[in-house]
Every structure is written in structure tokens, then in C-alpha cells.
Design an enzyme around this catalytic site. Structure first.
Site, PDB file in Angstrom:
ATOM      1  N   GLU A  38       0.854  -1.191   0.000  1.00 17.86           N
ATOM      2  CA  GLU A  38       0.000   0.000   0.000  1.00 17.86           C
ATOM      3  C   GLU A  38       0.895   1.247   0.000  1.00 17.86           C
ATOM      4  O   GLU A  38       1.974   1.237   0.616  1.00 17.86           O
ATOM      5  CB  GLU A  38      -0.831  -0.075   1.305  1.00 17.86           C
ATOM      6  CG  GLU A  38      -1.812   1.042   1.544  1.00 17.86           C
ATOM      7  CD  GLU A  38      -2.558   0.831   2.880  1.00 17.86           C
ATOM      8  OE1 GLU A  38      -2.199  -0.089   3.669  1.00 17.86           O
ATOM      9  OE2 GLU A  38      -3.518   1.583   3.127  1.00 17.86           O
ATOM     10  N   LYS A 109      -9.549   2.188  -1.990  1.00 16.08           N
ATOM     11  CA  LYS A 109      -9.798   1.500  -0.707  1.00 16.08           C
ATOM     12  C   LYS A 109     -11.151   1.895  -0.111  1.00 16.08           C
ATOM     13  O   LYS A 109     -11.407   3.081   0.133  1.00 16.08           O
ATOM     14  CB  LYS A 109      -8.659   1.837   0.253  1.00 16.08           C
ATOM     15  CG  LYS A 109      -8.668   1.082   1.567  1.00 16.08           C
ATOM     16  CD  LYS A 109      -7.421   1.449   2.381  1.00 16.08           C
ATOM     17  CE  LYS A 109      -7.268   0.658   3.653  1.00 16.08           C
ATOM     18  NZ  LYS A 109      -6.034   1.029   4.393  1.00 16.08           N
ATOM     19  N   CYS A 142      -5.217  -3.568   2.422  1.00 15.68           N
ATOM     20  CA  CYS A 142      -4.945  -3.645   3.857  1.00 15.68           C
ATOM     21  C   CYS A 142      -6.191  -3.882   4.709  1.00 15.68           C
ATOM     22  O   CYS A 142      -6.734  -4.974   4.697  1.00 15.68           O
ATOM     23  CB  CYS A 142      -4.181  -2.384   4.277  1.00 15.68           C
ATOM     24  SG  CYS A 142      -3.181  -2.651   5.765  1.00 15.68           S
ATOM     25  N   VAL A 169       0.022  -2.313  10.684  1.00 15.13           N
ATOM     26  CA  VAL A 169       0.670  -1.993  11.956  1.00 15.13           C
ATOM     27  C   VAL A 169       0.232  -2.985  13.039  1.00 15.13           C
ATOM     28  O   VAL A 169       0.839  -3.057  14.087  1.00 15.13           O
ATOM     29  CB  VAL A 169       0.359  -0.541  12.411  1.00 15.13           C
ATOM     30  CG1 VAL A 169       1.044   0.468  11.512  1.00 15.13           C
ATOM     31  CG2 VAL A 169      -1.146  -0.276  12.443  1.00 15.13           C
TER      32      VAL A 169
HETATM   33  C1  ACM Z   1      -4.134  -0.231   7.043  1.00 12.57           C
HETATM   34  O1  ACM Z   1      -5.239  -0.356   6.523  1.00 12.57           O
HETATM   35  N1  ACM Z   1      -3.144   0.385   6.435  1.00 12.57           N
HETATM   36  C2  ACM Z   1      -3.869  -0.797   8.378  1.00 12.57           C
END
Ligand code: ACM
Length: 265
Positions: A38, A109, A142, A169
Site C-alpha cells: 500500500e 480502498k 490492507c 501496523v
Molecule cells: C491499514 O489499513 N493500512 C492498516
């Protein structure tokens, strides 16, 4: 089909440096499909929306995209990469599928994680599955892992492989993706970054452990946490088209969507 990921450590705001890191590594790759993390070229921990917008790429007018398109032409492979997308005043946390013929799809996203809502607009285009030689490709980014509806929708649209650029994370995603692969009988490639974004507002450390998983919910490979790795393996995406768990149990044919109304209310 040879699929894999490149796990590396982007340096915040150093677009040309990060691009060179990626193109140097991928030029040595023998692969059909490579997934990158990402926000692979900007880094992650933006101070505010103005900074994200300033660093973001317009895919129609971007040295990063020109370089990636040239690389895909030269190597005859496909890349899925996360990037910050600028579209007029809007700014998205996006992922592009790029191949020898150019950009095939951009996913924005849907589920913005934590402070991302301060920097980005939420995704506003439908999920889509794209066909490339050898496989049907779906994309999530992510934190979308936490919404099983995303993997299920991509699988129902025909995805054999879910490509997941990530800047994780927390530590839950890789195990959760095994379940996404089991319940949808698909492959997944999670490309995470590692290292730290140290910014005036604080520090974030990313957890690496990029992963490839298979239709039985099997972990096929996982990277170390804080180490660069270009990893490519051979898979047979056609395995993802048989949705049987047992000879009598088919996880798609056995669905009862007429009882799932609550999911979309
Ligand atoms: C994330 O969606 N970068 C944790």
C-alpha cells in the site's frame, strides 16, 4: 503461474528513491504477477490531507506510472501496487493493476483505517475482477481484510487471486487472510511494508510478514518482519475455481443469500 510480492521499506515522501528501489528489485524478477505494498511510493503517515494531496499521483500524468508501465512492457508481467491517488480535489488510498498494455484497473480502498479518514476520501468505485493471462485478479487494500464482504464479493465476481497491498501496523491480518482464503477458496497475496515512518506528529512501525495463502486456507509462504524480500512462487490459479470443501459441500453453491439481508441493510 508465477506470483509473488516485493516487501520493502519505503522512505516517507521520497518518491524517486522509492520508485528506484522498486524498479531495481523488479527488473531482476521472473514473474507473471507481483504485488507491492500500500502507498508504496509516498509512505504512509501523512501529517494532514494537504500533504497527502500534494504527494499523490494522478495516474494519467505521473512519472511513477510511466516507469511502472515501461517496466511491465519490458518484463511482460503485471503489477498490483498501492499508491496515493489524486483526482482533482479528491484523494484516495488506491491500488492499480498495471500490465504490458498499461493500467487495467484502479481500486480505491473502501474501508479507511484509523487516521486515514483525515487524509483520504473513501473509495467510490465498485469492486471489479480483471482477467490477465492465467488468472482472474481481485484487489483489496490492507484493512479491507477486516470486512469479509470484500473478499467474498471479489470471489463471487470470479477472483482466483486476491491481491492485497498493505501497510499493516497490527498483527491480525495474515491469520485472517487464511480464513478469507478458506471460506472463498481463493489464493491471496498480501504485500506488506516494513520499517518506520517517523513524522512530526509521531511514529508508526510496519510489521512486514508479507504472505501468500492458498484455497485450503494454507499459508504457502510468509516473509520475515523487518527484511526486504522479493518472493515469487508457482501456483495454479485454476485450483481456486473448485469451491468444494468436501465432495458434497461447496462453499459457493451452499450459500443461502436470501437469509443474509441484514448484511446489506
Ligand atoms: C491499514 O489499513 N493500512 C492498516
Amino acid at each position: 503461474m508465477r506470483v509473488g510480492y516485493y516487501q520493502f521499506r519505503p522512505h516517507f515522501g521520497r518518491m524517486s528513491h522509492n520508485l528506484l528501489t522498486v524498479t531495481t528489485a523488479l527488473r531482476a524478477a521472473e514473474a507473471d504477477l507481483i504485488v507491492l505494498p500500500e502507498l508504496a511510493f509516498t509512505g504512509y503517515y501523512f501529517r494532514d490531507r494537504a500533504e497527502a494531496h500534494r504527494l499523490a499521483e494522478d495516474p494519467h500524468d505521473s512519472p511513477v506510472f510511466e516507469a511502472l508501465k515501461a517496466l511491465c512492457r519490458e518484463k511482460r508481467f503485471h503489477i498490483v501496487t498501492g499508491f496515493a491517488e489524486r483526482s482533482g480535489e479528491r484523494c484516495y488510498n488506491s491500488a492499480a493493476l498495471i500490465g504490458p498494455d498499461g493500467v487495467l484497473h484502479i481500486y480505491r480502498k473502501l474501508h479507511l483505517f484509523h487516521e486515514e479518514r483525515h487524509w483520504f476520501d473513501p473509495g467510490d468505485v465498485p469492486m471489479k475482477v480483471m482477467s490477465i493471462p492465467g488468472a482472474h485478479i481481485g484487489i483489496m487494500v490492507c484493512y479491507d481484510w477486516a470486512f469479509p464482504e470484500v473478499a467474498r464479493t471479489l470471489a463471487l465476481l470470479g477472483a482466483d487471486i486476491i491481491c492485497q497491498p498493505a501497510n499493516l501496523v497490527l498483527s491480525f491480518c495474515q491469520d485472517a487472510m487464511l480464513t478469507r482464503c478458506l471460506e472463498n477458496h481463493v489464493f491471496s497475496v498480501t504485500a506488506n511494508r516494513y520499517g518506520t515512518d517517523s513524522r512530526p506528529q509521531g511514529k508508526l512501525r510496519f510489521t512486514g510478514k508479507s504472505q501468500i495463502a492458498g484455497p485450503g486456507g494454507k499459508r504457502l509462504h510468509r516473509a520475515l518482519s523487518q527484511r526486504s524480500e522479493l518472493f515469487i512462487m508457482e501456483i495454479d490459479p485454476v485450483q481456486a475455481r473448485d469451491k468444494h470443501l468436501t465432495p458434497l459441500s461447496d462453499v459457493f453453491a451452499d450459500r443461502r443469500p436470501e437469509w443474509y439481508g441484514e448484511l446489506v441493510r
